[in-house]
Design a protein around this motif. Structure first.
Motif, mmCIF file in Angstrom:
data_model
loop_
_atom_site.group_PDB
_atom_site.id
_atom_site.type_symbol
_atom_site.label_atom_id
_atom_site.label_comp_id
_atom_site.label_asym_id
_atom_site.label_seq_id
_atom_site.Cartn_x
_atom_site.Cartn_y
_atom_site.Cartn_z
ATOM 1 N N ILE A 106 -12.932 -1.880 4.762
ATOM 2 C CA ILE A 106 -12.629 -0.728 3.934
ATOM 3 C C ILE A 106 -11.779 -0.928 2.898
ATOM 4 C CG2 ILE A 106 -12.388 2.002 3.814
ATOM 5 C CD1 ILE A 106 -13.928 1.783 6.536
ATOM 6 N N ALA A 107 -10.425 -1.129 3.495
ATOM 7 C CA ALA A 107 -9.225 -1.319 2.704
ATOM 8 C C ALA A 107 -9.434 -2.318 1.546
ATOM 9 C CB ALA A 107 -8.155 -1.842 3.614
ATOM 10 N N SER A 139 -2.477 7.700 -3.104
ATOM 11 C CA SER A 139 -1.365 6.474 -2.693
ATOM 12 C C SER A 139 -0.804 7.064 -1.511
ATOM 13 C CB SER A 139 -0.583 6.483 -4.094
ATOM 14 O OG SER A 139 0.281 7.723 -4.474
ATOM 15 N N ALA A 140 -0.323 8.443 -1.474
ATOM 16 C CA ALA A 140 0.479 8.820 -0.072
ATOM 17 C C ALA A 140 -0.410 8.144 1.163
ATOM 18 C CB ALA A 140 0.654 10.132 -0.093
ATOM 19 N N SER A 141 -1.745 8.555 1.153
ATOM 20 C CA SER A 141 -2.401 8.323 2.310
ATOM 21 C C SER A 141 -2.715 6.834 2.798
ATOM 22 C CB SER A 141 -4.026 8.996 2.128
ATOM 23 O OG SER A 141 -4.756 8.207 1.334
ATOM 24 N N ILE A 142 -2.768 5.952 1.435
ATOM 25 C CA ILE A 142 -2.719 4.602 1.289
ATOM 26 C C ILE A 142 -1.662 3.944 2.247
ATOM 27 C CG2 ILE A 142 -3.117 2.514 0.221
ATOM 28 C CD1 ILE A 142 -5.129 3.901 -1.620
ATOM 29 N N LEU A 143 -0.427 4.570 1.621
ATOM 30 C CA LEU A 143 0.676 4.153 2.426
ATOM 31 C C LEU A 143 0.813 4.315 3.581
ATOM 32 C CD1 LEU A 143 3.559 2.965 2.128
ATOM 33 C CD2 LEU A 143 4.514 5.416 1.578
ATOM 34 N N PHE A 190 0.233 -2.025 0.419
ATOM 35 C CA PHE A 190 0.285 -0.911 -0.567
ATOM 36 C C PHE A 190 -0.596 -1.369 -2.056
ATOM 37 C CE2 PHE A 190 1.402 2.087 -3.537
ATOM 38 C CZ PHE A 190 0.885 3.076 -3.203
ATOM 39 N N GLN A 191 0.018 -2.489 -2.425
ATOM 40 C CA GLN A 191 -0.350 -3.248 -3.772
ATOM 41 C C GLN A 191 -1.610 -3.669 -3.490
ATOM 42 O OE1 GLN A 191 2.194 -4.919 -6.359
ATOM 43 N NE2 GLN A 191 0.168 -5.387 -7.357
ATOM 44 N N SER A 192 -1.963 -4.398 -2.474
ATOM 45 C CA SER A 192 -3.567 -4.948 -2.377
ATOM 46 C C SER A 192 -4.520 -3.870 -2.213
ATOM 47 C CB SER A 192 -3.521 -5.627 -1.061
ATOM 48 O OG SER A 192 -2.793 -6.742 -0.943
ATOM 49 N N ILE A 193 -4.573 -2.557 -1.488
ATOM 50 C CA ILE A 193 -5.245 -1.654 -1.389
ATOM 51 C C ILE A 193 -5.157 -0.729 -2.574
ATOM 52 C CG2 ILE A 193 -6.202 0.265 -0.229
ATOM 53 C CD1 ILE A 193 -4.392 -0.804 2.329
ATOM 54 N N SER A 194 -4.376 -0.378 -3.205
ATOM 55 C CA SER A 194 -4.279 0.488 -4.263
ATOM 56 C C SER A 194 -4.190 -0.015 -5.587
ATOM 57 C CB SER A 194 -2.909 1.598 -4.044
ATOM 58 O OG SER A 194 -1.945 0.798 -4.367
#
Lengths: 116, 762
Positions: free
Chosen positions: B251-252, B313-317, B470-474
Motif C-alpha cells: 500500500i505504501a 503528510s502527518a499521517s504518512i509520517l 516519508f520521501q518514498s511514500i509521500s
C-alpha cells in the motif's frame, strides 16, 4: 465387400464394448481382444483392400511395378497384433493370480485396496 | 544487490541438506546470514534511491530490477535486523529438535522471499516473491505437521493469502497494461494517466484485496490468530514483524501511483478503522498470550492501513514511525512469550504470575516492550502515538476518538502479555523455572532497549530512516523533527487519557476462562465462519463431483467416455455424412468371402452370449482364424501368419488358465444389459458409418510409394512389409521386442511367484 467388412468392424467394436462393460474379468479381457481385432481390421480396411496383390517385389525387379496392396497398414497391424498379444498374455495371467489371492473375478468386489 | 537477494535462497538450500553431526551448531551459525545482510544493506544505504537493472525474461515484461530507497530500507531493516534476533533466538529455541534444520531453512527461504518483495521494482517479480512468502509461511505454520489444528491453520492461511495474491495478480496485470509498463517507478511517473483511467477502480480494488488479505485486515483477519500454531520464533518473525507488513509495504509503495483519490483513501480508512478497533477489542478477551498478541497485531496493522488511508503528510509520517515502533515491541513481546512458553509450558496469562523472580532479564524486556506499546514516555512508542494523534486530530474528532479507544485497548493487551506473567507472586509450580540461555533472552532485551533508545534519541533515526521513508511514500521531503516533548497541547492530553484509561482498564480486566469463552462464542457469527462455510461448500462440491465422475467403477468410466464420443462424433456426422457409397466400395462379394464373414459374425455372437467359458474361448479362436483368412484374401500374407500364430497362442494360454477361474456369471437380460447393449451397438454403428465415410475419400499413398520404390534399392529386401519393420522402422521394432520381453518377465514372475507363508492369503 467393403460394406460387409465395415459392418464386421462395427460388430467387433460393439461386442468388445459390451464385453468390457461386464463385471467378470475374463469377459473384460475377451472384450479387449475383440476391440483389438476390430481396430486391426479398421486400419486394414482404411488402407484400402486389394485382392491378390501382396506387397512383394517380384524376383526380377528392383521395385514394385504393378499395383500392390498398401504395406504401411500391414506393418502397423503386424506390430499391433504382437503387442496386443503381450498385453493379453499378461492380463490373463494377472487375472489368474488375482483370482487366487482375492477369490473373485468380479471387478466390483476388487475395490478394496487394503486387507485382501 | 542481486547476489545479496539470492544469498538467502542458497543458504536455505544448504540448510536443508541433511547432516548427522553438529546440527545445532549449523542451525546457530545460520544467524550469520541475516546479520551479514543487515550489515551489507546498512553499508550500502544512501540518501538517493538506486535502481539496479537485471534482465529476467527478455520476451516478457518481467525483470529482476531492484529498487532500493527509504521504504525498502526500512523493511530490510525489519527483515534482517529483527531477522538476526529471531535466528539467534530460534537456534536456542529449537535446540535438539529433530527438524530444527527444516525450520531454519524455511525461515531462510522466507527471508529471501521477503527481501524480494521489498526490493522488486517489477510488479510480476514482486508477485512471485509475494506468493513465495505465502508458501514458506504455509510450511512454517504447519511445522508441527502431526498436529491437525496446525495443518488446518496452515491451509487457512495459505487459502486466504494465496487467493488474495492471485486476485492481486489480476490487478497488477491490469495496472501494467493500463500504464504500459510493469515497473513501479515508471508507473509512478505517469500517475495521472492511471488514476484517470476507467479501470482505475477495478485495478485498485483488486490490488488492495491482495494487500488486505496479506495484512490480515477485517474481514480476512482470522487467519492470523490461527497462524499462531507455528513455533513462536516464526510467529514473531512472519506474523508480526515482516510478512503481515508486506500488505502495508505494498500500500505504501503504491501510494504515489494509485493513492490520494477518494476511493483509495476511504477504502483504506474504513478497512483500517474497523480492523484496528475490532481486533483491539478482541485482544482483551483472550488468555493465551499468543492470541492476545495476534489480535493486537491485527489491530496494529489496522492502524497502519488507517494512517495510510488518511493520506496526509502527518499521517504518512506517523505510519513511517509506527511501522518501526510496532516491529520492535511486538517482536519482543512474541519472543518473551516464547521464552515463557518454553520454560513453563504455559501461555495462559490467567495462570502465570511472578515470573520476574526467576527470569529477570526477560521480565525487563517484557516491561520495556509493554511501555513502548503503551506509548508511555520516554519510549519510542510515545513518539509514535503522538504522531498518530497529530494525524487524526487534523481529520476531526471521530477518527481521533477511534484511535484513542484502540490505543487504550492495545495498551491493556500489551501489559497483559508483556507484564502480567511477571507481576505478582510466583506460583509454586514455577519455583524451579530457570532463566534460559543468553541466546534466548538477549535478542528480546536488545529489541526492547532499542524501543527506548530511539525514544530518547529520535535524531538517531530521523535522517537515516524516517525521512527517506516519508520521501518514498509521500514524494516530498521531510522537514519536521521527531521529538519526545511537544509542549502542553491537545495531543499530550490525548496521550495522557490513553495511558490513564488503559492502566485503569488493565487493573479492572482479569483474564479468565469465562471471558475467553464469551468471545469464542461471539465468533460464531464472524467472517471466519462464513468463509469456512464457503470453503466447506467447495469441499463438498469437489467430493460429490469426484464421487460422480471418479466413482471407481470401470464400466461407468467407459460409459462416460463412450457416450461423450457418441455424442460428439454423432453430432458431427449427422451434419456432414451423406451416406453415399461410390463405386470404389462396390467390390464384389465372392462365395468364400461371404462364408468367412458369416463364420466370423457367428463366432462373435457365440463369444458374447455363450454361458460356457470354454465355448467363448473356442469361438474366440474361430474368430481369429476367420480374420486370418480375410488377411489371406486381401494380399497380406505376413499378417495372416502372425495372426494365426498369435491367435493359437492366446487360445492355448486362455485354456491353460481357464480351469482355475470361476464360471461365468450367467448373462441375464436386466436393464443394465440393455443399457450396455444400446451403448455398444450405438458405438459399433458409429464406427461402421465412420469407416464407410472415410472410404469415400481419397487416400494418400506417398509414403507407401517411397517404401515400394526403395525397399530393395536401399534395404535389399523384397518383402516390403518386413523391410519396413526390421529396417526402416527397426528402432521401433527393438522397442517392441523390449515391451514383449517385459510382458514375458511379468507373466513368468506372476506364474512362479511364491509368497512366504505369512504373506500368503490362501
Amino acid at each position: 465387400m467393403e460394406v460387409l467388412l465395415a459392418i464386421v468392424i462395427g460388430t467387433l467394436y460393439a461386442a468388445g464394448i459390451f464385453m468390457i462393460l461386464r463385471r467378470s474379468l475374463v469377459r473384460l479381457i475377451i472384450g479387449l481382444i475383440l476391440l483389438g481385432n476390430g481396430a486391426n481390421l479398421l486400419i486394414f480396411l482404411l488402407g484400402r483392400i486389394a485382392k491378390g496383390k501382396p506387397p512383394l517385389i517380384p524376383e526380377d525387379a528392383n521395385f514394385m511395378t504393378a499395383a500392390y496392396a498398401d504395406p504401411i497398414p500391414q506393418a502397423l497391424i503386424l506390430t499391433a497384433i504382437v503387442i496386443s498379444f503381450g498385453l493379453q498374455a499378461f492380463a490373463i495371467v494377472l487375472v489368474k493370480r488375482a483370482y487366487r489371492v482375492v477369490k473373485t473375478d468380479d471387478i466390483d468386489q476388487m475395490n478394496a485396496t487394503d486387507d485382501v | 544487490m542481486l547476489i545479496a537477494l539470492l544469498f538467502p535462497f542458497l543458504a536455505a538450500a544448504l540448510l536443508a541438506l541433511p547432516v548427522r553431526e553438529k546440527r545445532d551448531l549449523i542451525v546457530r551459525l545460520s544467524a550469520l546470514v541475516p546479520l551479514g545482510l543487515l550489515s551489507f544493506f546498512i553499508y550500502n544505504s544512501q540518501q538517493t534511491p538506486t535502481m539496479q537493472r537485471n534482465a529476467w525474461l527478455r520476451d516478457m515484461p518481467v525483470s529482476l530490477d531492484l529498487y532500493f530507497d527509504g521504504l525498502s530500507f526500512l523493511f530490510i531493516l525489519l527483515i534482517t535486523g529483527i531477522g538476526t534476533a529471531i535466528f539467534v533466538y530460534a537456534g536456542a529455541y529449537m535446540k535438539g529438535h529433530a527438524y530444527s534444520q527444516r525450520l531454519m531453512a524455511f525461515l531462510m527461504l522466507f527471508m529471501g522471499a521477503m527481501l524480494g518483495v521489498v526490493l522488486s521494482d517489477n510488479l510480476i517479480a514482486l508477485f512471485v516473491f509475494w506468493e513465495l512468502t505465502s508458501i514458506s509461511s504455509f510450511f512454517l505454520i504447519g511445522f508441527n505437521n502431526e498436529n491437525e489444528a496446525s495443518r488446518k491453520s496452515a491451509l487457512t492461511a495459505l487459502a486466504v493469502t494465496g487467493s488474495g495474491g492471485l486476485v492481486m495478480l489480476i490487478g497488477f496485470i491490469g495496472l501494467g497494461e493500463v500504464a504500459g509498463t510493469y515497473s513501479i517507478q515508471e508507473i509512478i511517473a505517469q500517475r495521472d494517466a492511471v488514476v484517470n483511467h476507467t479501470a482505475y477502480g477495478w485495478i485498485t480494488g483488486l490490488i488492495l484485496f491482495g494487500a488486505i488479505t496479506k495484512s490480515a485486515q477485517f474481514p480476512f483477519h482470522f487467519w492470523l490468530p490461527g497462524a499462531m500454531k507455528a513455533p513462536t520464533p516464526v510467529s514473531a518473525y512472519l506474523h508480526s514483524a515482516t510478512m503481515v507488513k508486506a500488505g502495508i509495504y505494498l500500500i505504501a509503495r503504491l501510494t504515489p501511483a494509485l493513492g490520494d483519490t477518494p476511493f483509495w483513501n476511504q477504502t483504506l480508512l474504513v478497512l483500517g478503522g474497523v480492523t484496528m478497533l475490532y481486533a483491539a477489542f478482541q485482544s482483551l478477551f483472550h488468555k493465551d498470550m499468543k492470541s492476545i498478541l495476534a489480535y493486537s497485531t491485527v489491530s496494529a496493522l489496522g492502524i497502519l492501513v488507517f494512517l495510510l488511508g488518511i493520506g496526509t503528510s502527518a499521517s504518512i509520517l506517523a505510519a513511517s514511525v509506527f511501522i518501526l515502533v510496532h516491529g520492535l515491541y511486538k517482536a519482543t513481546l512474541f519472543l518473551v512469550t516464547g521464552i515463557v512458553d518454553h520454560e513453563t509450558g504455559s501461555r495462559d496469562v490467567s495462570q502465570l504470575s511472578g515470573l520476574r523472580k526467576v527470569m529477570l532479564p526477560v521480565a525487563i524486556a517484557g516491561l520495556l516492550a509493554a511501555i513502548s506499546n503503551a506509548g508511555i514516555p520516554p519510549s519510542f512508542g510515545f513518539i509514535g502515538k503522538d504522531l498518530i494523534y497529530e494525524a487524526t486530530e487534523l481529520k476531526g474528532h471521530l477518527l481521533t476518538a477511534l484511535a484513542v479507544l484502540t490505543n487504550i485497548f492495545l495498551l491493556v493487551a500489551g501489559f497483559l502479555a508483556g507484564w502480567k506473567p511477571f507481576a505478582g507472586p510466583l506460583q509454586p509450580e514455577h519455583q524451579k523455572v530457570h532463566l534460559p540461555e543468553m541466546a534466548m533472552w538477549l535478542p528480546p532485551l536488545l529489541l526492547a532497549s532499542l524501543g527506548i533508545l530511539f525514544g530518547l534519541f529520535p535524531q538517531l533515526i530521523e535522517k537515516t530512516i524516517v525521512a527517506p521513508v516519508f520521501q518514498s511514500i509521500s514524494g516530498t521531503a521531510f522537514t519536521g523533527h521527531l521529538a519526545l516533548w511537544h509542549g502542553f497541547n491537545f495531543v499530550l492530553l490525548l496521550s495522557s487519557i490513553t495511558i490513564v484509561g488503559g492502566l485503569v482498564l488493565y487493573f479492572i480486566i482479569k483474564p479468565s476462562t469465562a471471558l475467553n469463552s464469551f468471545i469464542v462464542k461471539s465468533e460464531k457469527f464472524g467472517p471466519k465462519v462464513i468463509l469456512t462455510g464457503i470453503a466447506n461448500g467447495f469441499d463438498l462440491f469437489a467430493r460429490l463431483y469426484t464421487k460422480f465422475f471418479q466413482n471407481g467403477y470401470l464400466r461407468y468410466y467407459i460409459i462416460f467416455i463412450m457416450l461423450t464420443l457418441i455424442g460428439l462424433l454423432g453430432f458431427e456426422m449427422w451434419h456432414y455424412t451423406t451416406l453415399e457409397t461410390n463405386n470404389r466400395l462396390a467390390t464384389e462379394v465372392t462365395f468364400y468371402e461371404g462364408v468367412t464373414i458369416f463364420i466370423l459374425l457367428v463366432s462373435v455372437v457365440i463369444i458374447v452370449f455363450s454361458q460356457s467359458r470354454l465355448a467363448s474361448v473356442a469361438a474366440l479362436g474361430v474368430m481369429g482364424l476367420a480374420i486370418c483368412i480375410v488377411f489371406v484374401f486381401y494380399s497380406a500374407p505376413d499378417l495372416a501368419m502372425t495372426q494365426f500364430t498369435i491367435d493359437t497362442l492366446t487360445v492355448i494360454l486362455f485354456v491353460l488358465v481357464l480351469y482355475k477361474l470361476p464360471k461365468f456369471i450367467p448373462l441375464r437380460f436386466t436393464p443394465h444389459h440393455i443399457r450396455d447393449a444400446v451403448i455398444a451397438l450405438g458405438f459399433g454403428a458409429l464406427i461402421s458409418i465412420l469407416t464407410l465415410e472415410v472410404l469415400t475419400k481419397n487416400v494418400n499413398r506417398e509414403i507407401s510409394e517411397f517404401y515400394a520404390a526403395n525397399s530393395y534399392v536401399l534395404a535389399k529386401g523384397k518383402n516390403v512389409v518386413n523391410v519396413i519393420l526390421v529396417d526402416f522402422r527397426g528402432a521401433d521394432t527393438i522397442v517392441e521386442i523390449a515391451v514383449l520381453s517385459i510382458a514375458a518377465i511379468g507373466v513368468f514372475s506372476l506364474l512362479k511367484l511364491r509368497l512366504p507363508k505369512k504373506e500368503r492369503i490362501e
